[in-house]
Write an enzyme that holds these catalytic residues in place. Structure first.
Site, mmCIF file in Angstrom:
data_model
loop_
_atom_site.group_PDB
_atom_site.id
_atom_site.type_symbol
_atom_site.label_atom_id
_atom_site.label_comp_id
_atom_site.label_asym_id
_atom_site.label_seq_id
_atom_site.Cartn_x
_atom_site.Cartn_y
_atom_site.Cartn_z
ATOM 1 N N SER A 1 0.848 -1.191 0.000
ATOM 2 C CA SER A 1 0.000 0.000 0.000
ATOM 3 C C SER A 1 0.883 1.240 0.000
ATOM 4 O O SER A 1 2.106 1.149 0.082
ATOM 5 C CB SER A 1 -0.895 0.005 1.239
ATOM 6 O OG SER A 1 -0.106 0.295 2.382
ATOM 7 N N LYS A 2 0.249 2.390 -0.069
ATOM 8 C CA LYS A 2 0.934 3.692 -0.078
ATOM 9 C C LYS A 2 2.029 3.790 0.992
ATOM 10 O O LYS A 2 3.049 4.437 0.806
ATOM 11 C CB LYS A 2 -0.084 4.807 0.208
ATOM 12 C CG LYS A 2 -0.925 5.144 -0.983
ATOM 13 C CD LYS A 2 -0.378 6.395 -1.667
ATOM 14 C CE LYS A 2 -1.039 6.613 -2.995
ATOM 15 N NZ LYS A 2 -0.171 6.493 -4.135
ATOM 16 N N ARG A 3 1.725 3.175 2.115
ATOM 17 C CA ARG A 3 2.628 3.187 3.255
ATOM 18 C C ARG A 3 4.031 2.670 2.884
ATOM 19 O O ARG A 3 5.028 3.031 3.494
ATOM 20 C CB ARG A 3 1.975 2.260 4.269
ATOM 21 C CG ARG A 3 2.352 2.241 5.635
ATOM 22 C CD ARG A 3 1.117 1.815 6.463
ATOM 23 N NE ARG A 3 0.583 0.530 6.055
ATOM 24 C CZ ARG A 3 1.106 -0.628 6.414
ATOM 25 N NH1 ARG A 3 2.178 -0.689 7.160
ATOM 26 N NH2 ARG A 3 0.549 -1.760 6.024
ATOM 27 N N GLU B 1 3.699 7.544 -10.684
ATOM 28 C CA GLU B 1 4.419 8.253 -9.606
ATOM 29 C C GLU B 1 5.928 8.069 -9.769
ATOM 30 O O GLU B 1 6.707 8.993 -9.572
ATOM 31 C CB GLU B 1 4.009 7.719 -8.242
ATOM 32 C CG GLU B 1 2.765 8.388 -7.674
ATOM 33 C CD GLU B 1 2.310 7.680 -6.396
ATOM 34 O OE1 GLU B 1 3.044 7.743 -5.390
ATOM 35 O OE2 GLU B 1 1.243 7.052 -6.429
ATOM 36 N N GLY C 1 5.566 3.153 0.063
ATOM 37 C CA GLY C 1 6.199 3.965 -0.983
ATOM 38 C C GLY C 1 5.199 4.219 -2.090
ATOM 39 O O GLY C 1 4.002 4.040 -1.898
#
Ligand code: GLU
Length: 482
Positions: free
Chosen positions: A254-256, A264, A258
């Site tokens: 997940s975003k956590r 992106e 990276g």
């Protein structure tokens, strides 16, 4: 033997994620390593969530990563069209075929009724699997009449034969599905659009896909799909389900952990070669455990038998490190080219970028060891564009010890030099240090501090050369006269 044909079939409902990119890569590599064909198909039958913008960004990211597909929505091909929304008629015909041979049936029911059925089963501690009997009981004569009057179409459900099944997966090995693991399921919605499980089977079969490579989150769909292949008398392709990608903490990526989307990473200045190299190692390893591999080497050495059953661990730190390696491998010209969107117009204008190509190339090379992402360039290049604040404390102490005079001599020497070239700069600077009998280490360190305000950066002589005589003299002067 038939030619290997693999496909990547994204739904245009968002960005291309690292998981999707890894799936695309393994499908691509498998096809190319077997001299086969790689197909891109857009699965856009979820009309509410699919967007043109997302399709465009998926295609753009896939191209950026270096994939070229033999057939697809933009390049065409003899199995087209390659967008599911353009193939609706086909799905309807095949659904009718299943109705005709008794393997599928109409269901006249609102979504809420099906949901209620589900809840009832769950409340009785039963698996929410529908039988034909349950669903057909919802199609009362009154409802059928009403649908006709309102000119509405019923949904079509597939009658799943209850029997044990084994999938011989090329990655997971034998996967067993019990007779009761799935119930009947919709193949055509009442709005006339196919469900994923139905469209995917029709397309993979009609497009002669020989190997379906995708994430293991689809395993429970595969059993339904095999039943459909059998019912339609299509040849069943081989399946390879890739393990989930987890973060270093073994939690779902997940975003956590990276960035998770390819776009992106593009924005951050990752090189496609580095991304591809890193993605290839997410669940696959080279026979000799080589870690730095380009697309050509990957095609030469990839096979599914070295794809791991275990979850792959996504470690962004390693990807960042790898990107740094690839940046340092670039030639001056390549670096100049790929850096453009990151430094124009932040660091210099388009005009300057073109007219001072030689200088820009050298400046970029001078800082390439300090970066792992191209977006870090403007900050590192600031040494060339921004004169530092005068460090008064440093100035005071240099004055006290008399060393300030040495820098004054250096400035004078720089001003009077005939030629401004790395060699003559090195020579002149060394001469001053020697005469002053000062420790070279400290002297150079302080010189860097005076010129850039930083205690590390590009090779000093190169920096002085690239800054140019005028800048160097004026920065020294500002410090000396402060
Ligand atoms: N459109 C599906 C997805 O994006 C494709 C799955 C498959 O490869 O069968 O998950």
């Amino acid at each position: 033997m038939s030619i290997v044909r693999t496909r990547f079939a994204p739904s245009p409902t968002g960005y291309l994620h690292v998981g999707g990119a890894r799936t695309a890569l393994f499908s691509f590599l498998y096809a190319k390593s077997h001299k086969g064909q790689f197909i891109l198909r857009i699965e856009d039958t979820d009309v509410e969530r699919s967007t043109k913008k997302s399709e465009e960004s998926l295609l753009s990211d896939l191209k950026w990563l270096g994939f070229d597909w033999d057939e697809g929505p933009d390049v065409g091909g003899k199995y087209g069209p390659y967008r599911q929304s353009e193939r609706i008629e086909l799905y309807r015909n095949y659904a009718q075929k299943l109705i005709d041979n008794g393997k599928a049936y109409f269901v006249y029911a609102e979504a809420e009724e099906i949901e209620k059925l589900r809840e009832t089963l769950i409340s009785k501690s039963k698996a929410p699997h529908y039988t034909r009997e349950m669903l057909e009981s919802l199609s009362t004569p009154e409802k059928i009449e009403r649908y006709k009057k309102e000119d509405r179409q019923p949904a079509i459900y597939f009658s799943m034969e209850r029997k044990d099944r084994v999938l011989n997966d090329l990655v997971k090995g034998d996967v067993h599905f019990g007779a009761e693991s799935v119930g009947d399921f919709a193949i055509l919605r009442s709005n006339g659009l196919p469900t994923y499980n139905f469209a995917v089977v029709i397309d993979d079969a009609l497009m002669d896909i020989t190997h379906v490579i995708r994430g293991d989150d689809h395993l429970s769909n595969t059993v339904k799909q095999i039943a459909l292949y059998n019912a339609l008398e299509f040849k069943v392709p081989q399946f390879a389900h890739l393990s989930t990608i987890l973060g270093p903490d073994r939690a779902r990526l997940s975003k956590r952990h990276g960035s998770t989307s390819i776009s992106e990473y593009r924005k951050r200045g990752f090189l496609p070669q580095a991304m591809i190299n890193y993605l290839a190692l997410l669940g696959w390893s080279h026979p000799e455990l080589k870690e730095i591999l380009d697309m050509k080497e990957l095609i030469e050495s990839f096979d599914l038998d070295r794809v791991s059953k275990n979850p792959a661990i996504y470690d962004e730190k390693k990807l960042i490190w790898m990107n740094g390696q690839y940046i340092r491998k670039l030639s001056e010209e390549e670096l100049y080219k790929v850096s453009k969107p990151f430094i124009v117009p932040i660091f210099l204008s388009e005009e300057e970028y073109k007219s001072s190509q030689k200088w820009v190339m050298s400046a970029l090379s001078s800082v390439k060891n300090e970066i792992n992402e191209l977006s870090q360039l403007p900050e590192k290049l600031e040494v060339y564009s921004k004169a530092p604040e005068v460090n008064y404390e440093l100035r005071k102490s240099l004055e006290k010890t008399g060393i300030l005079l040495i820098y004054k001599a250096l400035k004078n020497l720089y001003e009077s030099m005939d030629e401004w070239a790395p060699q003559s700069i090195a020579l002149a600077t060394r001469q001053v240090v020697k005469e002053a009998k000062i420790k070279p280490g400290i002297f150079y360190h302080t010189l860097r501090e005076i010129l850039t305000g930083k205690d590390s950066g590009p090779d000093l002589v190169n920096l002085i050369f690239l800054l140019g005589r005028e800048n160097v003299v004026s920065r020294l002067k500002r410090f000396l006269e402060a």
